[in-house]
Each structure stands twice: as structure tokens, then as C-alpha cells.
Design an enzyme around this catalytic site. Sequence first.
Site, PDB file in Angstrom:
ATOM      1  N   GLU A 155       0.840  -1.202   0.000  1.00 42.07           N
ATOM      2  CA  GLU A 155       0.000   0.000   0.000  1.00 42.07           C
ATOM      3  C   GLU A 155       0.878   1.256   0.000  1.00 42.07           C
ATOM      4  O   GLU A 155       1.061   1.897   1.032  1.00 42.07           O
ATOM      5  CB  GLU A 155      -0.925  -0.017   1.219  1.00 42.07           C
ATOM      6  CG  GLU A 155      -1.907  -1.164   1.199  1.00 42.07           C
ATOM      7  CD  GLU A 155      -2.599  -1.424   2.523  1.00 42.07           C
ATOM      8  OE1 GLU A 155      -3.638  -2.091   2.524  1.00 42.07           O
ATOM      9  OE2 GLU A 155      -2.087  -0.966   3.582  1.00 42.07           O
ATOM     10  N   GLU A 186      -5.871  -7.979  -0.516  1.00 42.30           N
ATOM     11  CA  GLU A 186      -6.264  -8.003   0.891  1.00 42.30           C
ATOM     12  C   GLU A 186      -7.746  -7.671   0.995  1.00 42.30           C
ATOM     13  O   GLU A 186      -8.245  -6.767   0.313  1.00 42.30           O
ATOM     14  CB  GLU A 186      -5.476  -6.989   1.723  1.00 42.30           C
ATOM     15  CG  GLU A 186      -4.017  -7.309   1.919  1.00 42.30           C
ATOM     16  CD  GLU A 186      -3.319  -6.288   2.809  1.00 42.30           C
ATOM     17  OE1 GLU A 186      -4.023  -5.551   3.550  1.00 42.30           O
ATOM     18  OE2 GLU A 186      -2.081  -6.203   2.761  1.00 42.30           O
TER      19      GLU A 186
END
Length: 416
Positions: A188, A323
Site C-alpha cells: 500500500e 487483501e
Amino acid sequence: MKKLLSCIFVCVALIGCQSKKNEAVEEVQPTGVNGSTAAEVGRSLGAGWNLGNQLDAFKDGVADEISWGNGLATQALFDSLKVKGFSTVRIPVTWLGHIGEAPEYQLDTVRLNRVREVVGMAENAGLNVVLNIHHDGADSRHWLDIKGAALDSLKNEEVKAEVAAVWSQIAEALKDKGDFLVFEAFNEIHDGGWGWGANRTDGGKQYAALNSWNQTFVDAVRATGGNNSTRWLSVPSYVTNIDLALGDFTLIPKDDANKVMLAVHFYDPNDFSLTAKVSDWGHTGDPALKASQQNQDEEYVVSQFRKLNDKYVSKGIPVYVGEWGCAGQETERGKAFRNYYLEYVNKAAREAGLGTMYWDNGYIGYGNDKFGLFNHSTGEYTEENEKAIEALIKGMNNDDPAYTLQVIYDNAPVFE
């Protein structure tokens, strides 16, 4: 998300819980990541699972597998995952404290060997693997400094040189592995604002920097040759945000092999899936118990995944949700809606041609950040989590034509 509470050391022993352990599976070959269309490639990843807060964990600037409360991962864990119906394991790896000085950026041999060992455990169990670089880019606090790179071209070149060196070494160490293994560039990547920072006001400089990193990653892996010449590679959108991926900010790197896919994450609605502040989700949920989720029910899930299909999958670019998940709920009501959410989201992803990888940080229980399904050392799981596992596996793996999203929708939990 897991960064928010990742420094809390949590014991994951299943104290006071009934636990189960599956019989070990015979050594089998992974099915491989492949297909003649982008949707088939995404579906070949199937129901995936993250070895979270494990090899990505770190303390005092040094990555260490057990520093966030999980014991060492073992073969028993991967065997258990295979028996329960998972197809892919995503293995996040942080390299902080294990990278030498410029210009070689030599990786620590012990660390690299451990990564190869864990990949081998998944392979032995017959699981596909997605391997990434993880917290090295968390909040621009470490060497993958997107904010600094966007402001300084020399800094960006420095980061790209390290990206090339680190990924070249990882790829070289694993070039003999077959098409069950996917390399994912980063996690991320953001400047600390989780997609709402300077990336919104800097004229696209951070997006451009990330796109250049992604291209550097692809070029570095391909240059190592062997199986790395044609294996599937993956790049993230900015902070793996779906809405940003749907904009004009994400450029898929050029690749002669034409085998680059996109990774996004999905934790909506936040107050249900991530923090478990509310117990209800979906059209049968009590509005008073859904808080801010009014616009993130079933229709929203389907819409987000269909948009990804329209923009990428339908144009030959596979996409997977690297995720996602749902924190444990304490009440029977909350558990029912949790299981419904897990089944519905996975079915919606499959229908859109996406693979998914559940985030399991090993933190078993109820409430904020409690995403654990399995004990990462033993492969054991609680009876309660067995139902959650069965729900998400059913959503992804059930091929019965009569089993549709509408069927799941019509059987949503109902409480008087």
C-alpha cells in the site's frame, strides 16, 4: 489497515478455544496461475489467504518474523490451508534492516533463505504464492518514500535503483520456481494520507513516481531470465485503492511477456469489516446497527468489482483483491452477518473474474483488527472460524450453476 495496530504484540495461542487441526496433505504440485483470458487467470488464484503480520513484521527498524506476536510459520499451516480449500497464499515480506548499503543493496542471506523456505512450504502443500515487498513503503517512512520521490527526481532515481537491486536478488533466488509463483511489486504505497494526502494536490507526481517504480520492478525481474521471463507479475494501484485504480492514475507497465496484473485491496465498509464497531451488513441488516454503511451494501460490492472488470479484466489485464476480510464478531448476530459478508464478497469477486486473498494477521478474537482464522504455527483454527472459512471458500469455489449471488442474497441473515 493492519499498520494501525501492528505494533501491538498479541498472543495468538488459542487459549480457551476449541481448536481443530487438519490432517497433513500429501505433497502435490500447485495448480499454477494461468488461463487463456484475464478472468481465467484471476480465477486461477481462487480463494487466497495472507500470511499477515509474519514476514512483514518489524521492530525498531528491523524486520523479524515473530516481532508482532505470531510464532514461526510451519508446513502444518500451509497443509491446513490446502485442506480447507484455499488455492493461493500471499506472503508479504518486509526487508527493513536486511538491505545493505548502496549501490549493491545486498540482501541478508539468512533472511532471503527464510523467504525461500516459506515459499517452498506453500509449494509443498500445492498452493500458489503471491510474494511482495510490504512495509518498506509504509507511509513514506522508509526507503520506498513516495512523497520524497515525487518532490525530487534524484530521490526517485535512488529509490528505483534500490527497487531494481532488491527485486533482482529476490527474483534470482526464486527463478527456478514454476508458474505457481507471482511476484507483487509493493503493498500500500502512499504518503501517510491513505490516498487523501498530497497525491490529491501535487499534479500527479506521486502517481507518476509509483508508475515508474512499477516499471522498474517489471524490468528488473524480467532481466533475471529463466522462469522469471514469463511468470505473472503484479503491481498495485496507489495505496491499492480501487477508486484510484479506476481513475487515470494507474499505468500498467510495459512488458514484452504481456503478463502483468493489478492488485487492489477491499475493506469496505470500514466500521463493519475492519473495526467491527457494528454488527450488521447488507439489505437485511438493521439500519441502526449499520452506522455509516448505508451506501456500501451488496450493490456497492458488485459495482466496485464490475468496474474493475470493465476497466481491466475485459481488456486482458487480470485483477485480484490482495487483501480483504472481516474482523471477528462477538454476538451470534454479528457472526451471522460476518459469514454472509465473506460468502457474498467472494462470490461477487468470482463473478467479476477476480481472485481474492483474505487478510489473516493471526489475531484471533472479536473486534478491531481481529482477522485471525488460523494459528500460523500449528494450522489450527477455532470452531467458530471454521464456519467463516467455509463461507468464504464456498463463495469462491462453488461452481454449481444454481448457486448465484441472488441465492446468497435471498438467504441473508434475518433477525426480528
